[in-house]
Design an enzyme around this catalytic site. Structure first.
Site, short mmCIF file in Angstrom:
data_model
loop_
_atom_site.label_atom_id
_atom_site.label_comp_id
_atom_site.label_asym_id
_atom_site.label_seq_id
_atom_site.Cartn_x
_atom_site.Cartn_y
_atom_site.Cartn_z
N ASP A 152 2.76 15.23 11.42
CA ASP A 152 2.80 14.89 10.00
C ASP A 152 1.37 14.84 9.46
OD1 ASP A 152 4.02 14.36 7.59
OD2 ASP A 152 4.37 12.23 8.00
N LEU A 180 0.82 -1.22 0.00
CA LEU A 180 0.00 0.00 0.00
C LEU A 180 0.85 1.26 0.00
CD1 LEU A 180 -2.68 -0.95 2.71
CD2 LEU A 180 -2.95 -1.01 0.22
N GLY A 181 2.06 1.14 0.47
CA GLY A 181 2.90 2.33 0.52
C GLY A 181 4.31 1.97 0.94
P1 ADP Z 1 4.17 5.70 5.66
O1 ADP Z 1 5.14 5.76 6.76
O2 ADP Z 1 4.66 4.89 4.50
O3 ADP Z 1 3.65 7.05 5.23
P2 ADP Z 1 1.45 5.14 6.57
O4 ADP Z 1 1.16 4.66 7.95
O5 ADP Z 1 1.09 6.54 6.25
O6 ADP Z 1 2.98 4.83 6.26
O7 ADP Z 1 0.70 4.18 5.55
C1 ADP Z 1 0.95 4.25 4.16
C2 ADP Z 1 -0.34 4.11 3.38
O8 ADP Z 1 -0.97 2.87 3.67
C3 ADP Z 1 -1.38 5.17 3.73
O9 ADP Z 1 -1.21 6.36 3.00
C4 ADP Z 1 -2.68 4.46 3.38
O10 ADP Z 1 -2.92 4.54 2.00
C5 ADP Z 1 -2.37 3.01 3.73
N1 ADP Z 1 -2.84 2.69 5.10
C6 ADP Z 1 -2.15 2.85 6.25
N2 ADP Z 1 -2.88 2.46 7.32
C7 ADP Z 1 -4.06 2.04 6.84
C8 ADP Z 1 -5.26 1.48 7.45
N3 ADP Z 1 -5.37 1.29 8.75
N4 ADP Z 1 -6.28 1.15 6.62
C9 ADP Z 1 -6.18 1.31 5.29
N5 ADP Z 1 -5.09 1.81 4.66
C10 ADP Z 1 -4.04 2.18 5.42
#
Ligand code: ADP
Ligand code: MG
Length: 357
Positions: A172, A28-29
Protein backbone atom coordinates in the site's frame (compact mmCIF):
# COMPACT_ATOMS: atom_id res chain seq x y z
CA UNK A 1 13.46 -20.18 16.26
CA UNK A 2 15.93 -17.30 16.57
CA UNK A 3 13.39 -14.77 15.54
CA UNK A 4 10.77 -15.90 18.01
CA UNK A 5 13.27 -16.20 20.83
CA UNK A 6 14.62 -12.72 20.17
CA UNK A 7 11.10 -11.37 20.02
CA UNK A 8 10.38 -12.95 23.37
CA UNK A 9 13.50 -11.54 25.03
CA UNK A 10 12.88 -8.12 23.57
CA UNK A 11 9.35 -8.16 24.93
CA UNK A 12 10.59 -8.91 28.43
CA UNK A 13 12.71 -5.79 28.56
CA UNK A 14 10.54 -3.33 26.70
CA UNK A 15 7.98 -1.26 28.59
CA UNK A 16 4.44 -2.40 27.93
CA UNK A 17 1.33 -0.28 28.08
CA UNK A 18 -2.39 -0.69 28.55
CA UNK A 19 -5.47 1.25 27.60
CA UNK A 20 -5.49 3.53 30.65
CA UNK A 21 -1.98 4.76 29.92
CA UNK A 22 -3.19 6.87 27.01
CA UNK A 23 -5.22 9.98 26.49
CA UNK A 24 -6.44 10.64 22.97
CA UNK A 25 -6.02 13.91 21.11
CA UNK A 26 -6.94 15.03 17.62
CA UNK A 27 -8.14 12.49 15.07
CA UNK A 28 -5.53 12.14 12.31
CA UNK A 29 -7.26 9.71 10.02
CA UNK A 30 -10.07 7.25 9.68
CA UNK A 31 -10.14 4.28 7.33
CA UNK A 32 -12.33 1.23 6.93
CA UNK A 33 -10.07 -0.73 9.28
CA UNK A 34 -9.22 1.70 12.03
CA UNK A 35 -9.13 5.19 13.46
CA UNK A 36 -5.87 7.06 14.10
CA UNK A 37 -5.39 9.68 16.83
CA UNK A 38 -2.61 11.78 18.17
CA UNK A 39 -2.12 10.69 21.78
CA UNK A 40 -0.15 11.21 24.99
CA UNK A 41 0.77 9.13 27.99
CA UNK A 42 -1.56 9.89 30.90
CA UNK A 43 0.99 9.50 33.65
CA UNK A 44 4.73 9.41 33.51
CA UNK A 45 5.35 5.75 34.36
CA UNK A 46 9.11 5.91 34.79
CA UNK A 47 12.04 7.93 33.67
CA UNK A 48 13.04 5.10 31.35
CA UNK A 49 9.97 5.52 29.19
CA UNK A 50 10.42 7.88 26.26
CA UNK A 51 7.60 9.72 24.50
CA UNK A 52 6.45 11.60 27.60
CA UNK A 53 5.75 14.94 26.01
CA UNK A 54 2.20 15.82 25.14
CA UNK A 55 1.19 14.61 21.70
CA UNK A 56 4.32 12.52 21.38
CA UNK A 57 2.39 9.49 20.22
CA UNK A 58 0.05 8.23 17.54
CA UNK A 59 -2.55 5.64 18.42
CA UNK A 60 -4.50 3.45 15.99
CA UNK A 61 -7.58 1.55 17.08
CA UNK A 62 -7.84 -1.22 14.53
CA UNK A 63 -10.23 -4.01 13.64
CA UNK A 64 -9.18 -7.67 13.39
CA UNK A 65 -6.45 -6.76 10.87
CA UNK A 66 -4.66 -4.96 13.67
CA UNK A 67 -3.13 -8.29 14.72
CA UNK A 68 -1.19 -8.53 11.46
CA UNK A 69 -0.22 -4.89 11.65
CA UNK A 70 1.24 -5.41 15.15
CA UNK A 71 3.21 -8.42 13.90
CA UNK A 72 4.62 -6.42 10.98
CA UNK A 73 5.58 -3.46 13.15
CA UNK A 74 7.40 -5.67 15.64
CA UNK A 75 9.30 -7.37 12.80
CA UNK A 76 10.23 -3.98 11.36
CA UNK A 77 11.39 -2.67 14.71
CA UNK A 78 13.81 -5.56 15.10
CA UNK A 79 14.97 -5.89 11.50
CA UNK A 80 14.82 -2.50 9.77
CA UNK A 81 13.70 0.11 12.29
CA UNK A 82 14.73 3.11 10.20
CA UNK A 83 12.38 2.19 7.37
CA UNK A 84 9.15 2.88 9.24
CA UNK A 85 7.70 5.10 11.94
CA UNK A 86 8.98 4.13 15.42
CA UNK A 87 6.63 1.52 16.84
CA UNK A 88 6.09 1.68 20.59
CA UNK A 89 3.60 -1.02 21.46
CA UNK A 90 0.59 -2.98 20.26
CA UNK A 91 -1.99 -4.95 22.22
CA UNK A 92 -5.45 -6.44 22.13
CA UNK A 93 -8.07 -4.44 23.95
CA UNK A 94 -11.19 -6.41 24.82
CA UNK A 95 -13.84 -3.89 25.58
CA UNK A 96 -17.18 -5.59 26.17
CA UNK A 97 -19.17 -3.20 23.97
CA UNK A 98 -17.16 -3.20 20.74
CA UNK A 99 -15.59 -6.65 20.94
CA UNK A 100 -11.94 -7.12 20.09
CA UNK A 101 -10.02 -4.03 19.14
CA UNK A 102 -6.29 -3.78 18.55
CA UNK A 103 -4.43 -0.74 19.78
CA UNK A 104 -1.19 0.25 18.07
CA UNK A 105 1.09 3.03 19.29
CA UNK A 106 3.88 4.80 17.43
CA UNK A 107 6.00 7.84 18.04
CA UNK A 108 4.45 10.91 16.43
CA UNK A 109 6.90 11.51 13.57
CA UNK A 110 5.62 14.82 12.28
CA UNK A 111 2.63 16.56 10.81
CA UNK A 112 3.14 16.04 7.09
CA UNK A 113 2.85 13.04 4.80
CA UNK A 114 4.38 13.15 1.33
CA UNK A 115 0.80 13.53 0.11
CA UNK A 116 0.32 16.74 2.13
CA UNK A 117 3.64 18.10 0.89
CA UNK A 118 2.87 17.27 -2.74
CA UNK A 119 -0.44 19.14 -2.58
CA UNK A 120 1.42 22.40 -2.04
CA UNK A 121 2.25 24.62 -5.02
CA UNK A 122 5.68 25.00 -3.43
CA UNK A 123 6.55 21.31 -3.88
CA UNK A 124 9.37 20.23 -4.01
CA UNK A 125 10.87 23.39 -2.46
CA UNK A 126 8.78 22.94 0.69
CA UNK A 127 10.54 19.60 1.16
CA UNK A 128 13.96 21.09 0.53
CA UNK A 129 13.44 23.37 3.53
CA UNK A 130 12.73 20.32 5.69
CA UNK A 131 15.59 18.05 4.62
CA UNK A 132 18.32 20.64 4.30
CA UNK A 133 19.68 22.45 7.34
CA UNK A 134 20.40 25.70 5.55
CA UNK A 135 18.83 26.24 2.17
CA UNK A 136 21.29 28.03 -0.06
CA UNK A 137 20.21 30.96 -2.12
CA UNK A 138 20.22 29.11 -5.41
CA UNK A 139 18.16 29.95 -8.45
CA UNK A 140 15.00 27.90 -8.76
CA UNK A 141 14.80 25.63 -11.73
CA UNK A 142 14.68 22.11 -13.06
CA UNK A 143 18.13 21.12 -11.80
CA UNK A 144 17.29 22.08 -8.26
CA UNK A 145 13.85 20.44 -8.34
CA UNK A 146 15.41 17.29 -9.73
CA UNK A 147 17.93 17.18 -6.90
CA UNK A 148 15.20 17.44 -4.28
CA UNK A 149 13.07 14.75 -5.94
CA UNK A 150 16.18 12.59 -6.21
CA UNK A 151 16.76 12.92 -2.46
CA UNK A 152 13.16 11.98 -1.67
CA UNK A 153 13.35 8.98 -4.02
CA UNK A 154 16.61 7.84 -2.45
CA UNK A 155 15.10 7.99 1.04
CA UNK A 156 11.98 6.17 -0.10
CA UNK A 157 13.90 3.40 -1.88
CA UNK A 158 16.22 3.07 1.10
CA UNK A 159 13.25 2.52 3.42
CA UNK A 160 11.68 0.12 0.93
CA UNK A 161 14.90 -1.84 0.52
CA UNK A 162 14.94 -2.30 4.30
CA UNK A 163 11.42 -3.75 4.25
CA UNK A 164 12.09 -5.98 1.23
CA UNK A 165 15.38 -7.28 2.65
CA UNK A 166 13.41 -8.25 5.74
CA UNK A 167 10.95 -10.19 3.60
CA UNK A 168 8.10 -7.72 3.92
CA UNK A 169 6.06 -6.44 1.01
CA UNK A 170 4.09 -3.33 1.95
CA UNK A 171 1.44 -3.42 -0.81
CA UNK A 172 0.00 0.00 0.00
CA UNK A 173 2.84 2.35 -0.91
CA UNK A 174 1.37 5.76 -1.70
CA UNK A 175 2.11 9.36 -0.69
CA UNK A 176 -0.49 9.16 2.11
CA UNK A 177 1.51 6.33 3.71
CA UNK A 178 4.85 8.13 3.70
CA UNK A 179 5.44 10.37 6.70
CA UNK A 180 8.12 13.01 7.05
CA UNK A 181 9.99 12.31 10.27
CA UNK A 182 10.93 15.70 11.71
CA UNK A 183 13.39 14.06 14.09
CA UNK A 184 15.52 12.33 11.47
CA UNK A 185 14.64 14.70 8.61
CA UNK A 186 13.80 11.73 6.42
CA UNK A 187 10.75 10.12 4.92
CA UNK A 188 9.56 6.93 6.58
CA UNK A 189 6.94 4.39 5.59
CA UNK A 190 3.77 3.96 7.67
CA UNK A 191 0.63 1.81 7.61
CA UNK A 192 1.67 -1.84 7.49
CA UNK A 193 -1.99 -2.87 7.58
CA UNK A 194 -1.88 -4.52 4.14
CA UNK A 195 1.69 -5.81 4.37
CA UNK A 196 2.75 -9.43 3.86
CA UNK A 197 5.64 -11.18 5.57
CA UNK A 198 6.76 -13.83 3.13
CA UNK A 199 9.42 -15.46 5.28
CA UNK A 200 6.86 -16.74 7.74
CA UNK A 201 3.79 -16.64 5.58
CA UNK A 202 1.92 -14.13 7.70
CA UNK A 203 -0.90 -12.60 5.70
CA UNK A 204 0.46 -14.34 2.63
CA UNK A 205 -2.85 -14.28 0.83
CA UNK A 206 -3.30 -10.67 -0.17
CA UNK A 207 -6.40 -8.90 0.92
CA UNK A 208 -7.10 -7.41 -2.50
CA UNK A 209 -9.82 -5.20 -1.13
CA UNK A 210 -7.23 -3.44 0.99
CA UNK A 211 -5.19 -2.40 -2.02
CA UNK A 212 -5.48 1.13 -3.33
CA UNK A 213 -6.30 0.84 -7.06
CA UNK A 214 -4.67 4.19 -7.83
CA UNK A 215 -1.19 2.92 -6.94
CA UNK A 216 -1.60 -0.85 -7.41
CA UNK A 217 0.50 -2.68 -10.00
CA UNK A 218 -1.40 -4.55 -12.72
CA UNK A 219 -0.65 -7.96 -11.16
CA UNK A 220 -2.68 -7.12 -8.07
CA UNK A 221 -4.52 -10.46 -8.11
CA UNK A 222 -1.68 -12.70 -9.24
CA UNK A 223 -0.23 -13.65 -5.88
CA UNK A 224 -3.45 -15.05 -4.47
CA UNK A 225 -4.45 -17.04 -7.55
CA UNK A 226 -1.06 -18.51 -8.41
CA UNK A 227 0.35 -19.39 -5.03
CA UNK A 228 -1.13 -21.76 -2.50
CA UNK A 229 -2.24 -20.47 0.87
CA UNK A 230 0.48 -19.90 3.43
CA UNK A 231 1.93 -23.03 4.96
CA UNK A 232 2.54 -23.03 8.72
CA UNK A 233 5.41 -20.90 9.94
CA UNK A 234 8.41 -23.32 10.05
CA UNK A 235 7.70 -24.73 6.59
CA UNK A 236 7.23 -21.30 5.13
CA UNK A 237 10.59 -20.16 6.47
CA UNK A 238 12.27 -22.91 4.49
CA UNK A 239 10.24 -22.35 1.33
CA UNK A 240 9.89 -18.65 1.10
CA UNK A 241 13.14 -17.65 -0.66
CA UNK A 242 11.95 -19.75 -3.59
CA UNK A 243 8.49 -18.27 -3.55
CA UNK A 244 10.01 -14.83 -3.32
CA UNK A 245 11.99 -15.43 -6.51
CA UNK A 246 9.10 -17.01 -8.36
CA UNK A 247 6.74 -14.14 -7.90
CA UNK A 248 9.01 -11.22 -7.08
CA UNK A 249 6.21 -9.81 -4.94
CA UNK A 250 8.43 -6.93 -3.81
CA UNK A 251 8.12 -5.49 -7.31
CA UNK A 252 4.54 -4.65 -6.52
CA UNK A 253 5.85 -1.90 -4.21
CA UNK A 254 8.31 -0.80 -6.88
CA UNK A 255 5.49 -0.10 -9.32
CA UNK A 256 3.69 2.05 -6.71
CA UNK A 257 6.96 3.86 -5.92
CA UNK A 258 7.40 4.51 -9.65
CA UNK A 259 3.98 6.17 -9.74
CA UNK A 260 5.03 8.41 -6.85
CA UNK A 261 8.20 9.32 -8.78
CA UNK A 262 5.99 10.15 -11.76
CA UNK A 263 3.72 12.37 -9.66
CA UNK A 264 6.70 14.21 -8.21
CA UNK A 265 8.11 14.90 -11.68
CA UNK A 266 4.77 15.85 -13.28
CA UNK A 267 2.87 18.41 -11.24
CA UNK A 268 -0.15 17.88 -13.49
CA UNK A 269 -0.42 14.24 -12.35
CA UNK A 270 -0.53 14.91 -8.60
CA UNK A 271 -4.29 15.04 -8.18
CA UNK A 272 -6.31 11.84 -7.76
CA UNK A 273 -8.32 12.45 -10.90
CA UNK A 274 -5.20 13.09 -12.99
CA UNK A 275 -3.58 9.92 -11.68
CA UNK A 276 -6.69 7.87 -12.46
CA UNK A 277 -6.72 9.30 -15.97
CA UNK A 278 -3.01 8.55 -16.35
CA UNK A 279 -3.61 4.94 -15.26
CA UNK A 280 -6.27 4.59 -17.94
CA UNK A 281 -3.96 6.00 -20.60
CA UNK A 282 -1.09 3.76 -19.54
CA UNK A 283 -3.31 0.69 -19.64
CA UNK A 284 -4.36 1.64 -23.18
CA UNK A 285 -0.64 1.75 -24.05
CA UNK A 286 -0.22 -1.78 -22.62
CA UNK A 287 1.69 -0.33 -19.66
CA UNK A 288 4.48 0.89 -21.95
CA UNK A 289 5.63 4.27 -20.61
CA UNK A 290 7.53 5.06 -23.81
CA UNK A 291 4.37 4.48 -25.83
CA UNK A 292 2.46 6.71 -23.39
CA UNK A 293 5.08 9.40 -23.84
CA UNK A 294 4.77 9.22 -27.62
CA UNK A 295 1.01 9.55 -27.38
CA UNK A 296 0.94 12.58 -25.07
CA UNK A 297 4.12 14.51 -25.83
CA UNK A 298 3.06 16.10 -29.16
CA UNK A 299 0.12 17.90 -27.50
CA UNK A 300 1.58 18.11 -23.99
CA UNK A 301 0.65 20.90 -21.59
CA UNK A 302 3.50 22.97 -20.15
CA UNK A 303 3.24 20.95 -16.89
CA UNK A 304 3.77 17.73 -18.76
CA UNK A 305 6.60 19.14 -20.86
CA UNK A 306 8.37 20.30 -17.72
CA UNK A 307 8.17 16.81 -16.26
CA UNK A 308 9.73 15.25 -19.35
CA UNK A 309 12.43 17.90 -19.31
CA UNK A 310 13.23 17.14 -15.67
CA UNK A 311 13.48 13.41 -16.29
CA UNK A 312 15.55 14.01 -19.43
CA UNK A 313 18.30 15.83 -17.51
CA UNK A 314 21.74 14.18 -17.53
CA UNK A 315 21.07 12.10 -20.60
CA UNK A 316 17.63 10.95 -19.45
CA UNK A 317 18.71 8.90 -16.44
CA UNK A 318 15.58 9.92 -14.53
CA UNK A 319 13.31 8.76 -17.35
CA UNK A 320 15.35 5.56 -17.58
CA UNK A 321 14.85 4.87 -13.87
CA UNK A 322 11.13 5.64 -14.05
CA UNK A 323 10.60 3.27 -16.97
CA UNK A 324 12.51 0.52 -15.15
CA UNK A 325 10.07 0.81 -12.22
CA UNK A 326 6.75 1.18 -14.00
CA UNK A 327 6.57 -1.95 -16.17
CA UNK A 328 3.80 -4.45 -16.76
CA UNK A 329 5.82 -7.53 -15.86
CA UNK A 330 6.93 -7.63 -12.24
CA UNK A 331 10.04 -9.59 -13.20
CA UNK A 332 11.20 -6.80 -15.50
CA UNK A 333 10.95 -4.13 -12.83
CA UNK A 334 14.10 -3.08 -11.02
CA UNK A 335 14.43 -4.00 -7.31
CA UNK A 336 14.75 -1.35 -4.58
CA UNK A 337 18.43 -2.20 -4.19
CA UNK A 338 18.92 -2.12 -7.95
CA UNK A 339 17.22 1.26 -8.18
CA UNK A 340 19.49 2.70 -5.47
CA UNK A 341 22.49 1.65 -7.56
CA UNK A 342 21.03 3.38 -10.64
CA UNK A 343 23.15 6.22 -12.12
CA UNK A 344 20.28 8.58 -11.31
CA UNK A 345 21.53 8.60 -7.72
CA UNK A 346 25.20 8.93 -8.60
CA UNK A 347 25.38 12.56 -9.44
CA UNK A 348 26.27 14.84 -6.58
CA UNK A 349 23.41 17.26 -6.41
CA UNK A 350 23.02 20.63 -4.86
CA UNK A 351 21.79 19.21 -1.57
CA UNK A 352 25.31 18.72 -0.23
CA UNK A 353 24.11 19.74 3.21
CA UNK A 354 21.30 17.23 3.30
CA UNK A 355 21.40 14.86 6.21
CA UNK A 356 21.48 11.07 6.23
CA UNK A 357 22.61 10.70 2.64
P1 ADP B 1 -5.01 4.28 7.87
O1 ADP B 1 -5.21 2.82 8.01
O2 ADP B 1 -6.16 5.08 8.37
O3 ADP B 1 -4.57 4.69 6.49
P2 ADP B 1 -2.36 5.15 8.76
O4 ADP B 1 -1.46 4.27 9.56
O5 ADP B 1 -1.99 5.38 7.33
O6 ADP B 1 -3.84 4.59 8.91
O7 ADP B 1 -2.44 6.56 9.49
C1 ADP B 1 -3.38 7.53 9.09
C2 ADP B 1 -2.75 8.91 9.11
O8 ADP B 1 -2.28 9.23 10.41
C3 ADP B 1 -1.53 9.03 8.22
O9 ADP B 1 -1.85 9.33 6.88
C4 ADP B 1 -0.76 10.15 8.89
O10 ADP B 1 -1.28 11.40 8.50
C5 ADP B 1 -1.07 9.93 10.36
N1 ADP B 1 0.00 9.14 11.01
C6 ADP B 1 0.08 7.79 11.08
N2 ADP B 1 1.18 7.39 11.75
C7 ADP B 1 1.83 8.50 12.11
C8 ADP B 1 3.06 8.78 12.84
N3 ADP B 1 3.81 7.81 13.33
N4 ADP B 1 3.40 10.07 13.03
C9 ADP B 1 2.64 11.08 12.56
N5 ADP B 1 1.49 10.90 11.87
C10 ADP B 1 1.08 9.63 11.63
MG1 MG C 1 -2.81 4.88 5.47
Amino acid sequence: FDMFFLAFVERLFRPTFKKDDFVLGKKLGEGAFGVVYRASLTKKPSSKVPYQKEGDLVLKKATEYGAVEIWMNERVRRACSNSCADFVHGFLENSSKKGAEYWLIWRYEGEATLYDLMQSKEFPYNVERMIVKEVQDLPRGLERENTIIQTIMRQLLFALDGLHSTGIVHRDIKPQNIIFSEGSRTFKIIDLGAAADLRVGINYIPKEFLLDPRYAAPEQYIMSTQTPSAPSAPVATALSPVLWQMNLPDRFDIYSTGLIFLQMAFSGLRSDSALIQFNRQLKRCDYDLNAWRKSVEPRASSDLRKGFELLDLDGGIGWELLTSMVRYKAGQRISAKGALANPYFDREGLLVLSLMQ
